[in-house]
Design a protein around this motif. Structure first.
Motif, PDB file in Angstrom:
ATOM      1  N   ALA A 140       0.832  -1.210   0.000  1.00 44.43           N
ATOM      2  CA  ALA A 140       0.000   0.000   0.000  1.00 44.43           C
ATOM      3  C   ALA A 140       0.863   1.254   0.000  1.00 44.43           C
ATOM      4  O   ALA A 140       0.572   2.217  -0.714  1.00 44.43           O
ATOM      5  CB  ALA A 140      -0.927  -0.005   1.213  1.00 44.43           C
ATOM      6  N   ALA A 141       1.946   1.236   0.773  1.00 42.94           N
ATOM      7  CA  ALA A 141       2.847   2.390   0.806  1.00 42.94           C
ATOM      8  C   ALA A 141       3.534   2.585  -0.547  1.00 42.94           C
ATOM      9  O   ALA A 141       3.692   3.717  -1.019  1.00 42.94           O
ATOM     10  CB  ALA A 141       3.899   2.205   1.904  1.00 42.94           C
ATOM     11  N   MET A 142       3.912   1.487  -1.191  1.00 46.57           N
ATOM     12  CA  MET A 142       4.544   1.576  -2.518  1.00 46.57           C
ATOM     13  C   MET A 142       3.558   2.119  -3.543  1.00 46.57           C
ATOM     14  O   MET A 142       3.915   2.944  -4.381  1.00 46.57           O
ATOM     15  CB  MET A 142       5.062   0.212  -2.956  1.00 46.57           C
ATOM     16  N   ARG A 143       2.309   1.665  -3.475  1.00 45.92           N
ATOM     17  CA  ARG A 143       1.303   2.146  -4.416  1.00 45.92           C
ATOM     18  C   ARG A 143       1.069   3.640  -4.219  1.00 45.92           C
ATOM     19  O   ARG A 143       0.913   4.386  -5.180  1.00 45.92           O
ATOM     20  CB  ARG A 143       0.009   1.356  -4.218  1.00 45.92           C
ATOM     21  N   HIS A 144       1.052   4.082  -2.975  1.00 41.95           N
ATOM     22  CA  HIS A 144       0.897   5.509  -2.681  1.00 41.95           C
ATOM     23  C   HIS A 144       2.064   6.309  -3.274  1.00 41.95           C
ATOM     24  O   HIS A 144       1.858   7.370  -3.877  1.00 41.95           O
ATOM     25  CB  HIS A 144       0.807   5.736  -1.174  1.00 41.95           C
ATOM     26  N   THR A 145       3.288   5.803  -3.111  1.00 44.80           N
ATOM     27  CA  THR A 145       4.461   6.469  -3.677  1.00 44.80           C
ATOM     28  C   THR A 145       4.346   6.561  -5.192  1.00 44.80           C
ATOM     29  O   THR A 145       4.644   7.598  -5.795  1.00 44.80           O
ATOM     30  CB  THR A 145       5.743   5.712  -3.289  1.00 44.80           C
ATOM     31  N   ALA A 146       3.918   5.466  -5.826  1.00 41.19           N
ATOM     32  CA  ALA A 146       3.771   5.449  -7.283  1.00 41.19           C
ATOM     33  C   ALA A 146       2.718   6.456  -7.741  1.00 41.19           C
ATOM     34  O   ALA A 146       2.919   7.183  -8.724  1.00 41.19           O
ATOM     35  CB  ALA A 146       3.405   4.049  -7.759  1.00 41.19           C
ATOM     36  N   LYS A 147       1.604   6.526  -7.018  1.00 43.98           N
ATOM     37  CA  LYS A 147       0.557   7.480  -7.382  1.00 43.98           C
ATOM     38  C   LYS A 147       1.043   8.920  -7.233  1.00 43.98           C
ATOM     39  O   LYS A 147       0.740   9.773  -8.064  1.00 43.98           O
ATOM     40  CB  LYS A 147      -0.694   7.254  -6.530  1.00 43.98           C
ATOM     41  N   MET A 148       1.803   9.189  -6.194  1.00 48.21           N
ATOM     42  CA  MET A 148       2.346  10.532  -5.996  1.00 48.21           C
ATOM     43  C   MET A 148       3.352  10.880  -7.091  1.00 48.21           C
ATOM     44  O   MET A 148       3.399  12.023  -7.559  1.00 48.21           O
ATOM     45  CB  MET A 148       2.981  10.661  -4.613  1.00 48.21           C
ATOM     46  N   ALA A 149       4.156   9.910  -7.520  1.00 51.59           N
ATOM     47  CA  ALA A 149       5.107  10.157  -8.610  1.00 51.59           C
ATOM     48  C   ALA A 149       4.370  10.453  -9.907  1.00 51.59           C
ATOM     49  O   ALA A 149       4.768  11.346 -10.670  1.00 51.59           O
ATOM     50  CB  ALA A 149       6.034   8.957  -8.785  1.00 51.59           C
ATOM     51  N   LEU A 150       3.280   9.731 -10.175  1.00 46.74           N
ATOM     52  CA  LEU A 150       2.485   9.993 -11.376  1.00 46.74           C
ATOM     53  C   LEU A 150       1.841  11.374 -11.316  1.00 46.74           C
ATOM     54  O   LEU A 150       1.800  12.089 -12.315  1.00 46.74           O
ATOM     55  CB  LEU A 150       1.411   8.919 -11.544  1.00 46.74           C
ATOM     56  N   LEU A 151       1.359  11.756 -10.157  1.00 43.39           N
ATOM     57  CA  LEU A 151       0.755  13.080  -9.982  1.00 43.39           C
ATOM     58  C   LEU A 151       1.790  14.178 -10.206  1.00 43.39           C
ATOM     59  O   LEU A 151       1.534  15.160 -10.906  1.00 43.39           O
ATOM     60  CB  LEU A 151       0.137  13.202  -8.591  1.00 43.39           C
ATOM     61  N   LYS A 152       2.973  13.995  -9.641  1.00 38.12           N
ATOM     62  CA  LYS A 152       4.043  14.987  -9.810  1.00 38.12           C
ATOM     63  C   LYS A 152       4.431  15.115 -11.283  1.00 38.12           C
ATOM     64  O   LYS A 152       4.597  16.226 -11.797  1.00 38.12           O
ATOM     65  CB  LYS A 152       5.260  14.574  -8.983  1.00 38.12           C
ATOM     66  N   LEU A 153       4.536  13.988 -11.983  1.00 43.46           N
ATOM     67  CA  LEU A 153       4.872  14.001 -13.404  1.00 43.46           C
ATOM     68  C   LEU A 153       3.797  14.711 -14.218  1.00 43.46           C
ATOM     69  O   LEU A 153       4.100  15.506 -15.111  1.00 43.46           O
ATOM     70  CB  LEU A 153       5.072  12.571 -13.906  1.00 43.46           C
ATOM     71  N   SER A 154       2.541  14.473 -13.885  1.00 44.32           N
ATOM     72  CA  SER A 154       1.431  15.102 -14.594  1.00 44.32           C
ATOM     73  C   SER A 154       1.434  16.615 -14.390  1.00 44.32           C
ATOM     74  O   SER A 154       1.268  17.384 -15.344  1.00 44.32           O
ATOM     75  CB  SER A 154       0.113  14.511 -14.105  1.00 44.32           C
TER      76      SER A 154
END
Length: 184
Positions: A140-154
């Motif tokens: 769950a923590a890894m998925r949260h990190t991945a979602k935040m990275a995608l948001l930052k990239l967007s």
């Protein structure tokens, strides 16, 4: 070829066509495998990178997200790197696209159930598993990190496009008064 069969064809069936570059990894054996399955293999031009632009772009987005997860969670062994990739894939496939749907919704017609989402239901077992700090909590923590990275990239991409667009021309500037109806 085995991974294509296992992860795509076994679930979604054989595609009509696969577009690939001139890389050595798709030489003889892979193309022969595609021909055995009656899949047309289309090769892009050597000086035409735009022909694979969509795949390259999405691969880059996934790579950035995966790299962020690996870096933040200090993944070093094979199992943690695979878990990081799974987390990045789930995050990317649950991101809403321009058409208003996620990749999961487009392919399956619904979002997959996420047992790590504590807001999905009031199941105390899920909430306890998330808080225990085990494999479920780490995923769950890894998925949260991945979602935040995608948001930052967007956000970074949108900001870059806005800055390169420049100011609006005089002809497109309007004065909007209170109560003015705006039609898009």
């Amino acid at each position: 070829a085995r991974k294509l069969m296992r992860h795509w064809i076994s679930q979604f069936g054989a595609p009509l066509k696969i577009v690939h570059d001139q890389g050595g990894e798709v030489e003889r054996d892979f193309v022969a495998y595609l021909e055995d399955l009656s899949i047309h293999a289309e090769v892009t031009g050597s000086h035409a990178p735009w022909q694979l632009a969509l795949g390259e772009r999405h691969g880059g987005i996934l790579g950035n997200s995966w790299q962020a997860v690996i870096h933040e969670h200090q993944c070093e062994d094979r199992s943690s790197v695979k878990l990081a990739l799974d987390s990045a894939l789930l995050a990317k496939n649950s991101t809403v696209t321009r058409n208003g749907f996620t990749a999961n919704q487009a392919v399956f017609g619904h979002e997959p159930r996420d047992p790590t989402n504590p807001h999905a239901d009031d199941d105390e077992t899920n909430i306890t598993a998330l808080q225990a700090g085990g494999e479920v909590g780490r995923a769950a923590a890894m998925r949260h990190t991945a979602k935040m990275a995608l948001l930052k990239l967007s956000v970074t991409d949108k900001l870059r496009r806005a800055m390169t667009r420049g100011p609006p021309s005089k002809a497109s500037q309007h004065e909007f008064l209170p109560g003015t109806r705006i039609l898009s």
